[in-house]
Design an enzyme around this catalytic site. Structure first.
Site, PDB file in Angstrom:
ATOM      1  N   LYS A 146       0.856  -1.190   0.000  1.00  0.00           N
ATOM      2  CA  LYS A 146       0.000   0.000   0.000  1.00  0.00           C
ATOM      3  C   LYS A 146       0.887   1.233   0.000  1.00  0.00           C
ATOM      4  CE  LYS A 146      -4.373   1.293   0.242  1.00  0.00           C
ATOM      5  NZ  LYS A 146      -5.564   0.664  -0.338  1.00  0.00           N
ATOM      6  N   ASP A 171      -6.982   4.599  -4.553  1.00  0.00           N
ATOM      7  CA  ASP A 171      -7.624   4.459  -3.233  1.00  0.00           C
ATOM      8  C   ASP A 171      -8.230   5.837  -2.945  1.00  0.00           C
ATOM      9  OD1 ASP A 171      -7.956   2.637  -0.791  1.00  0.00           O
ATOM     10  OD2 ASP A 171      -7.140   4.412   0.164  1.00  0.00           O
TER      11      ASP A 171
HETATM   12  P1  NDP Z   1     -13.092   8.068  -2.495  1.00  0.00           P
HETATM   13  O1  NDP Z   1     -12.015   9.041  -2.242  1.00  0.00           O
HETATM   14  O2  NDP Z   1     -13.651   7.928  -3.848  1.00  0.00           O
HETATM   15  O3  NDP Z   1     -14.328   8.351  -1.499  1.00  0.00           O
HETATM   16  C1  NDP Z   1     -14.175   8.355  -0.118  1.00  0.00           C
HETATM   17  C2  NDP Z   1     -15.507   8.816   0.468  1.00  0.00           C
HETATM   18  O4  NDP Z   1     -15.455   8.710   1.891  1.00  0.00           O
HETATM   19  C3  NDP Z   1     -15.794  10.269   0.163  1.00  0.00           C
HETATM   20  O5  NDP Z   1     -17.171  10.426   0.063  1.00  0.00           O
HETATM   21  C4  NDP Z   1     -15.254  10.976   1.402  1.00  0.00           C
HETATM   22  O6  NDP Z   1     -15.796  12.233   1.646  1.00  0.00           O
HETATM   23  C5  NDP Z   1     -15.687  10.015   2.462  1.00  0.00           C
HETATM   24  N1  NDP Z   1     -14.881  10.186   3.678  1.00  0.00           N
HETATM   25  C6  NDP Z   1     -13.536  10.290   3.767  1.00  0.00           C
HETATM   26  N2  NDP Z   1     -13.170  10.472   5.028  1.00  0.00           N
HETATM   27  C7  NDP Z   1     -14.307  10.483   5.746  1.00  0.00           C
HETATM   28  C8  NDP Z   1     -14.604  10.633   7.117  1.00  0.00           C
HETATM   29  N3  NDP Z   1     -13.639  10.830   8.017  1.00  0.00           N
HETATM   30  N4  NDP Z   1     -15.896  10.561   7.489  1.00  0.00           N
HETATM   31  C9  NDP Z   1     -16.885  10.357   6.570  1.00  0.00           C
HETATM   32  N5  NDP Z   1     -16.659  10.229   5.263  1.00  0.00           N
HETATM   33  C10 NDP Z   1     -15.404  10.287   4.867  1.00  0.00           C
HETATM   34  O7  NDP Z   1     -12.545   6.662  -1.940  1.00  0.00           O
HETATM   35  P2  NDP Z   1     -13.054   5.213  -2.273  1.00  0.00           P
HETATM   36  O8  NDP Z   1     -14.529   5.201  -2.435  1.00  0.00           O
HETATM   37  O9  NDP Z   1     -12.192   4.669  -3.336  1.00  0.00           O
HETATM   38  O10 NDP Z   1     -12.641   4.461  -0.932  1.00  0.00           O
HETATM   39  C11 NDP Z   1     -13.499   4.381   0.197  1.00  0.00           C
HETATM   40  C12 NDP Z   1     -13.001   3.284   1.113  1.00  0.00           C
HETATM   41  O11 NDP Z   1     -12.995   2.043   0.400  1.00  0.00           O
HETATM   42  C13 NDP Z   1     -11.590   3.449   1.663  1.00  0.00           C
HETATM   43  O12 NDP Z   1     -11.515   2.885   2.952  1.00  0.00           O
HETATM   44  C14 NDP Z   1     -10.763   2.618   0.700  1.00  0.00           C
HETATM   45  O13 NDP Z   1      -9.540   2.187   1.283  1.00  0.00           O
HETATM   46  C15 NDP Z   1     -11.708   1.458   0.483  1.00  0.00           C
HETATM   47  N6  NDP Z   1     -11.455   0.673  -0.711  1.00  0.00           N
HETATM   48  C16 NDP Z   1     -11.463   1.265  -1.941  1.00  0.00           C
HETATM   49  C17 NDP Z   1     -11.237   0.505  -3.065  1.00  0.00           C
HETATM   50  C18 NDP Z   1     -11.359   1.075  -4.431  1.00  0.00           C
HETATM   51  O14 NDP Z   1     -11.291   0.282  -5.375  1.00  0.00           O
HETATM   52  N7  NDP Z   1     -11.547   2.353  -4.603  1.00  0.00           N
HETATM   53  C19 NDP Z   1     -10.888  -0.928  -2.957  1.00  0.00           C
HETATM   54  C20 NDP Z   1     -10.992  -1.455  -1.635  1.00  0.00           C
HETATM   55  C21 NDP Z   1     -11.243  -0.663  -0.562  1.00  0.00           C
HETATM   56  P3  NDP Z   1     -14.947  13.585   1.335  1.00  0.00           P
HETATM   57  O15 NDP Z   1     -15.173  13.840  -0.106  1.00  0.00           O
HETATM   58  O16 NDP Z   1     -15.547  14.590   2.238  1.00  0.00           O
HETATM   59  O17 NDP Z   1     -13.507  13.299   1.690  1.00  0.00           O
END
Ligand code: NDP
Length: 447
Positions: free
Chosen positions: A128, A168
């Site tokens: 990572k 990510d």
């Molecule tokens: P994105 O950056 O696309 O989206 C993240 C989302 O989570 C945004 O809506 C963000 O809001 C919100 N967020 C971030 N921090 C917080 C917080 N402290 N409280 C509430 N909401 C929050 O990321 P992904 O959708 O790609 O990833 C989301 C999760 O999934 C992560 O844990 C990632 O590690 C995991 N994941 C992702 C994969 C992928 O293929 N993308 C694969 C496997 C796991 P804001 O815009 O305000 O920051």
């Protein structure tokens, strides 16, 4: 030496060697706790110090990323690549760009990734990376300059058969494009060194949708196993990024109603069901905040702050935002409101206390290393397509994703049964993921 004593010693070593890395400690503890019975049965793992080796990354790279913002001011960020374990293949795992990033978060994610990648059945080790760079509010040129500087250093350490990063939080198609371009320019090679690439230049269909779709496929399999389905289920989803958006899309396709989404400022509740076209326009096109939604859909409400999202009544909860976003109070509220299942789209979004609440109230709980493995699985399929130099159709990649998620469900539920903890999918995922890595490490000698 008693087995319990052995895992305790490993954990204590992790605490003393990695001070102040709370998320890494949490992830290791959860895994070690569920491996006790495996070590009872397999003294060869203890003797070969497989656990001691598993918790120590093979390589940790920390580097400076200097870049210039639009006003001409110099900026400096810190970046990481943790190459955790290559027993099963090249290191594989995403790059997180978020101000909260420090080594403890990257290590927790890298450690989880080792077992997750093992569960996919594909040949991928775990790693990572990331940086404390905050992409929010930056112009495209600033993002490009940061990504180019980041890759100028990272390109020495990665390669299509060595380490293959992906997206990510904060790293989407735009960032992968800038990083890929810089890698190509410096190394003078066009290879599958990153996944999540654009479709015209080596990306895989379904990669964008994979984590969200995969999450829903595995929860659907769990429901089917218990003679239920998504049809007419009310589903609460957090986040509004890549994972949340495509989990919402798949739930809706399967006949469920998604009633919440959030970002780090607050959450929306639409009792009529989230209108995904509006969300895609706000988040993917305009890159605005989720609260814009309620200006368009008057029946929906916006609440500042995120934790209240789990008070919304639902049958199924899918936390898809970030680590430790669903705590004990959230889990208790979900149980009280009749929630029957929870699946982690994000990595470790549920605190250990919340997992305990779910499990002691017979709420089916699917942990992230199984439930969100669809993203890395399709990344693995992207690597396969890059090697073949032949792109697959959407249908082929989607069918393969679904089959991988169904197999993961079968493997983790069988492992849980074999170790006398049926329906404990946390233990099942840790055990099934670990055994494959452990046997491979034994076979490869002291490495
Ligand atoms: P994105 O950056 O696309 O989206 C993240 C989302 O989570 C945004 O809506 C963000 O809001 C919100 N967020 C971030 N921090 C917080 C917080 N402290 N409280 C509430 N909401 C929050 O990321 P992904 O959708 O790609 O990833 C989301 C999760 O999934 C992560 O844990 C990632 O590690 C995991 N994941 C992702 C994969 C992928 O293929 N993308 C694969 C496997 C796991 P804001 O815009 O305000 O920051």
């Amino acid at each position: 030496m008693a087995t319990k004593h052995f895992t305790q010693a490993v954990y204590e070593q992790v605490l003393s060697r990695n001070p102040g890395e709370a998320e890494f400690h949490q992830a290791v503890k959860e895994v070690l706790d569920s491996l006790e019975p495996v070590l009872e049965k397999h003294p060869e793992y203890v003797e070969a110090k497989i656990l001691d080796r598993l918790v120590e990354p093979e390589r940790q790279i920390i580097f400076r990323v200097p870049w210039q913002d639009d006003s001409g001011t110099f900026q400096v960020n810190r970046a990481f690549r943790i190459e955790f374990n290559s027993a099963l293949g090249p290191y594989k795992g995403g790059i997180r760009l978020h101000p909260s990033v420090y080594i403890g978060i990257i290590k927790f994610l890298g450690f989880e990734q080792v077992l997750k990648n093992s569960l996919t059945g594909l040949m991928m080790g775990g790693g990572k990376g990331g940086s404390d760079f905050d992409p929010k509010g930056k112009s495209d040129s600033e993002i490009m300059r940061f990504c180019q500087s980041f890759m100028t250093e990272l390109c020495r350490h990665i390669g299509p058969d060595t380490d293959v990063p992906a997206g990510d939080i904060g790293t989407g198609g735009r960032e992968i494009g800038f990083m890929f371009g810089q890698y190509k320019r410096i190394r003078n090679e066009f290879t599958g060194v990153l996944t999540g690439k654009g479709l015209d230049w080596g990306g895989s269909l379904v990669r964008t949708e994979a984590t969200g779709y995969g999450l829903v496929y595995i929860v659907d399999e769990l429901l089917k196993d218990n003679k239920k389905s998504f049809k007419d289920m009310t589903v609460s989803i957090s986040g509004s990024g890549n994972v949340a958006i495509f989990a919402t899309e798949k739930v809706q396709q399967l006949g469920g109603k998604v009633v919440t989404l959030s970002d780090s400022n607050g959450y929306i509740h639409d009792p009529d069901g989230i209108k995904l076209d509006t969300v895609k326009q706000i988040k993917l096109v305009e890159r605005k905040r989720i609260k814009e939604y309620v200006k368009i859909h008057k029946n929906a409400t916006y609440t500042e702050g995120c934790s209240g999202i789990w008070n919304v009544k639902c049958d199924i909860a899918l936390p898809c935002a970030t680590q430790n976003e669903l705590d004990k109070a959230g889990a208790e509220a979900l149980v009280k409101n009749g929630c029957i299942a929870a699946g982690e789209g994000a990595n470790m979004p549920t605190t250990p206390e919340a997992v305990e609440v779910f499990q002691s109230n017979d709420v089916w709980f699917l942990p992230g290393k199984a439930a969100n493995a669809g993203g890395v699985a399709v990344s693995g399929l992207e690597m396969a397509q890059n090697s073949q130099r032949i792109p697959w159709t959407f249908e082929k990649a989607d069918a393969e994703l679904k089959s991988i998620m169904v197999t993961i469900y079968k493997n983790i539920s069988e492992a849980a049964k074999e170790y006398d903890c049926p329906n404990d999918f946390v233990a099942g995922a840790n055990i099934a993921g670990f055994i494959k890595v452990a046997n491979t490490m034994l076979a490869q000698g002291l490495v």
